[in-house]
Design an enzyme around this catalytic site. Structure first.
Site, short mmCIF file in Angstrom:
data_model
loop_
_atom_site.label_atom_id
_atom_site.label_comp_id
_atom_site.label_asym_id
_atom_site.label_seq_id
_atom_site.Cartn_x
_atom_site.Cartn_y
_atom_site.Cartn_z
N ASP A 95 0.84 -1.30 -0.04
CA ASP A 95 -0.14 -0.04 -0.12
C ASP A 95 0.86 1.32 0.00
O ASP A 95 2.23 1.12 0.13
CB ASP A 95 -0.99 -0.07 1.19
CG ASP A 95 -0.11 -0.09 2.54
OD1 ASP A 95 1.04 0.00 2.73
OD2 ASP A 95 -0.77 -0.43 3.42
N ASP A 268 -7.96 -7.34 1.09
CA ASP A 268 -7.25 -7.64 2.32
C ASP A 268 -7.66 -7.04 3.24
O ASP A 268 -8.83 -6.21 3.20
CB ASP A 268 -5.74 -6.82 1.91
CG ASP A 268 -5.86 -5.59 2.15
OD1 ASP A 268 -5.61 -5.36 3.16
OD2 ASP A 268 -6.69 -4.70 1.52
N CYS A 306 -13.03 -27.80 8.22
CA CYS A 306 -11.85 -27.34 7.59
C CYS A 306 -10.57 -28.18 7.74
O CYS A 306 -10.83 -29.40 8.45
CB CYS A 306 -11.48 -26.26 8.76
SG CYS A 306 -10.04 -25.31 8.17
N CYS A 308 -7.20 -27.29 7.65
CA CYS A 308 -6.09 -26.77 8.22
C CYS A 308 -5.43 -27.70 9.41
O CYS A 308 -6.04 -28.45 9.91
CB CYS A 308 -6.22 -25.39 8.55
SG CYS A 308 -7.07 -25.18 10.36
N CYS A 311 -7.37 -27.51 12.65
CA CYS A 311 -8.57 -28.42 12.77
C CYS A 311 -8.34 -29.76 12.66
O CYS A 311 -9.07 -30.81 12.91
CB CYS A 311 -9.34 -27.89 11.70
SG CYS A 311 -10.07 -26.31 12.06
N HIS A 337 -5.63 -20.98 10.90
CA HIS A 337 -6.85 -21.31 10.54
C HIS A 337 -7.82 -20.24 10.00
O HIS A 337 -8.50 -20.46 8.95
CB HIS A 337 -7.72 -22.08 11.87
CG HIS A 337 -9.46 -22.03 11.57
ND1 HIS A 337 -9.74 -23.04 11.19
CD2 HIS A 337 -10.20 -21.26 11.78
CE1 HIS A 337 -11.19 -22.84 10.97
NE2 HIS A 337 -11.41 -21.77 11.67
#
Length: 393
Positions: A95, A268, A306, A308, A311, A337
């Site tokens: 940015d 974002d 999930c 990930c 999880c 996660h």
């Protein structure tokens, strides 16, 4: 336009008009719509680049203001640029630093030439011009660079918003003239607060400077969500379809879905990792505050849908224990996660668009996330009939 960059529209959803695309950059292709994890200070808090690749991150964002102050853009340039400095070989967006100057520095003076401000770290005085903003980002070596803009908060009156917009338009021309690196793409930023005519003026003035990408700024700064969605509706058909559209600083699950309906290709937000550090997780069935006592003996995964690391291997009871004992592993696991949850959500959105069923997916997701009466309990979300009518209009 630089030959290093291109955007291809891949499919338009027959239900909603939303699109998928392929955005090509010097450091790889990005399948859109996409959510970008935020690595403010050349790191996504608590996660390694390997973690980010594992959960499906295609591109990350870093912050010009913070990196300019430390370690400084000169040091990062000596390291070979931001990609080498942080060991990330995929695309990076930086940015302009303008938002942080306006929000973090209590002592600032804005003129048509630039912004004088004091560092929030030690009070040192600095001066940021459009040319300086571009030069810092050139040193960082990011793929996508932002123009310096003046962002006004919600509630700013029309005249002040108009003056800030006109300054942003002048700064865009100067940024464009200063940006000469063909391996970087400058994104103009659409401003204008919540005033329709100013937003449309901003789009019109930005069009000559849009090479391969345009950003929408000044939203999610305090205005009601339905107002943000309305502004996106106002400008959606005025933005060039040959470029990706980036909605800055927006990243809750409902905003990712609603933004995709309204032609947004890139998002974002720091929300996912910020709430994770406080023990709050996005899950398929809504938010979970893991510190709550009801999870003391809950040995089920955080989200059974999930894939990930968190999880797959850890229970809610264990995560609660980590937070209650101040162990940093808890924040790391839920950060990983939450980012995976949002990245997977974008995968689902792309899949729904490619299969002409984004409306169906929206209904399914909200019913699971908010409950059967989601349209009644979330006033910022229109019912399917309302949204269909709005999009057709």
């Amino acid at each position: 336009m630089s030959k290093e960059f291109s955007f291809e529209e891949l499919h338009i959803d027959k239900q909603s008009g939303a699109r998928t695309g392929k955005f090509t950059t010097p450091h790889g292709e990005i399948m859109t719509p996409i959510y970008m994890p935020v690595g403010t200070q050349a790191t996504v808090k608590s996660l390694t680049p390997e973690d980010l690749k594992e959960i499906g991150a295609q591109i990350i964002l870093s912050n010009t203001y913070h990196l300019f102050l430390r370690p400084t853009n000169e040091i990062i340039k000596k390291a070979g640029g931001l990609h080498k400095f942080m060991n990330w070989d995929r695309p990076i967006l930086t940015d302009s630093g303008g938002f942080q100057v306006f929000s973090l520095s209590k002592f600032r003076k804005i003129t048509d030439d630039g912004v004088e401000f004091r560092s929030h770290l030690n009070g040192d005085k600095h001066y940021l011009t459009p040319e300086k903003c571009v030069q810092i980002q050139n040193d960082l070596g990011s793929d996508i660079v932002m123009q310096l803009d003046e962002c006004t908060e919600y509630g700013t009156d029309y005249q002040k918003s108009k003056k800030a917009l006109e300054r942003t338009e002048k700064w865009l021309k100067r940024c464009y003239e200063a940006q000469k690196n063909p391996k970087q793409m400058l994104f103009p930023i659409i401003q204008g607060n919540v005033f329709e005519d100013l937003r449309l003026q901003s789009v019109e003035k930005a069009l000559p400077y849009i090479g391969c990408g345009v950003a929408i700024g000044g939203l999610s700064v305090g205005e009601p969500k339905d107002m943000m969605y309305h502004i996106l509706d106002v400008i959606k058909d005025k933005l060039p379809k040959t470029s990706p559209h980036y909605l800055m600083g927006v990243g809750s699950p409902d905003d990712l879905i609603e933004g995709s309906f309204r032609g947004v290709d890139m998002f974002d937000c720091v929300l996912a990792t910020r709430i994770a550090r406080n023990g709050t997780a996005f899950t398929s069935h809504g938010k979970v505050v893991i510190k709550n006592g009801c999870y003391k003996e809950d040995f089920s995964p955080l989200d059974d849908e999930c894939d990930c690391e968190c999880c797959k291997h850890y229970s809610k009871a264990y995560l609660r224990h980590l937070f209650n004992t101040g162990e940093i592993l808890g924040a790391r696991l839920i950060s990983k996660h939450n980012l995976r949850f949002l990245l997977h959500l974008m995968e689902q959105i792309r899949d729904a668009i490619n299969n002409d069923r984004l409306f169906d997916f929206r209904d399914e997701f909200y019913t699971k996330y908010y409950g059967e009466n989601w349209a009644e309990t979330n006033k910022h979300l229109k019912s399917r009939d309302e949204l269909e009518k709005e999009l057709k209009h």
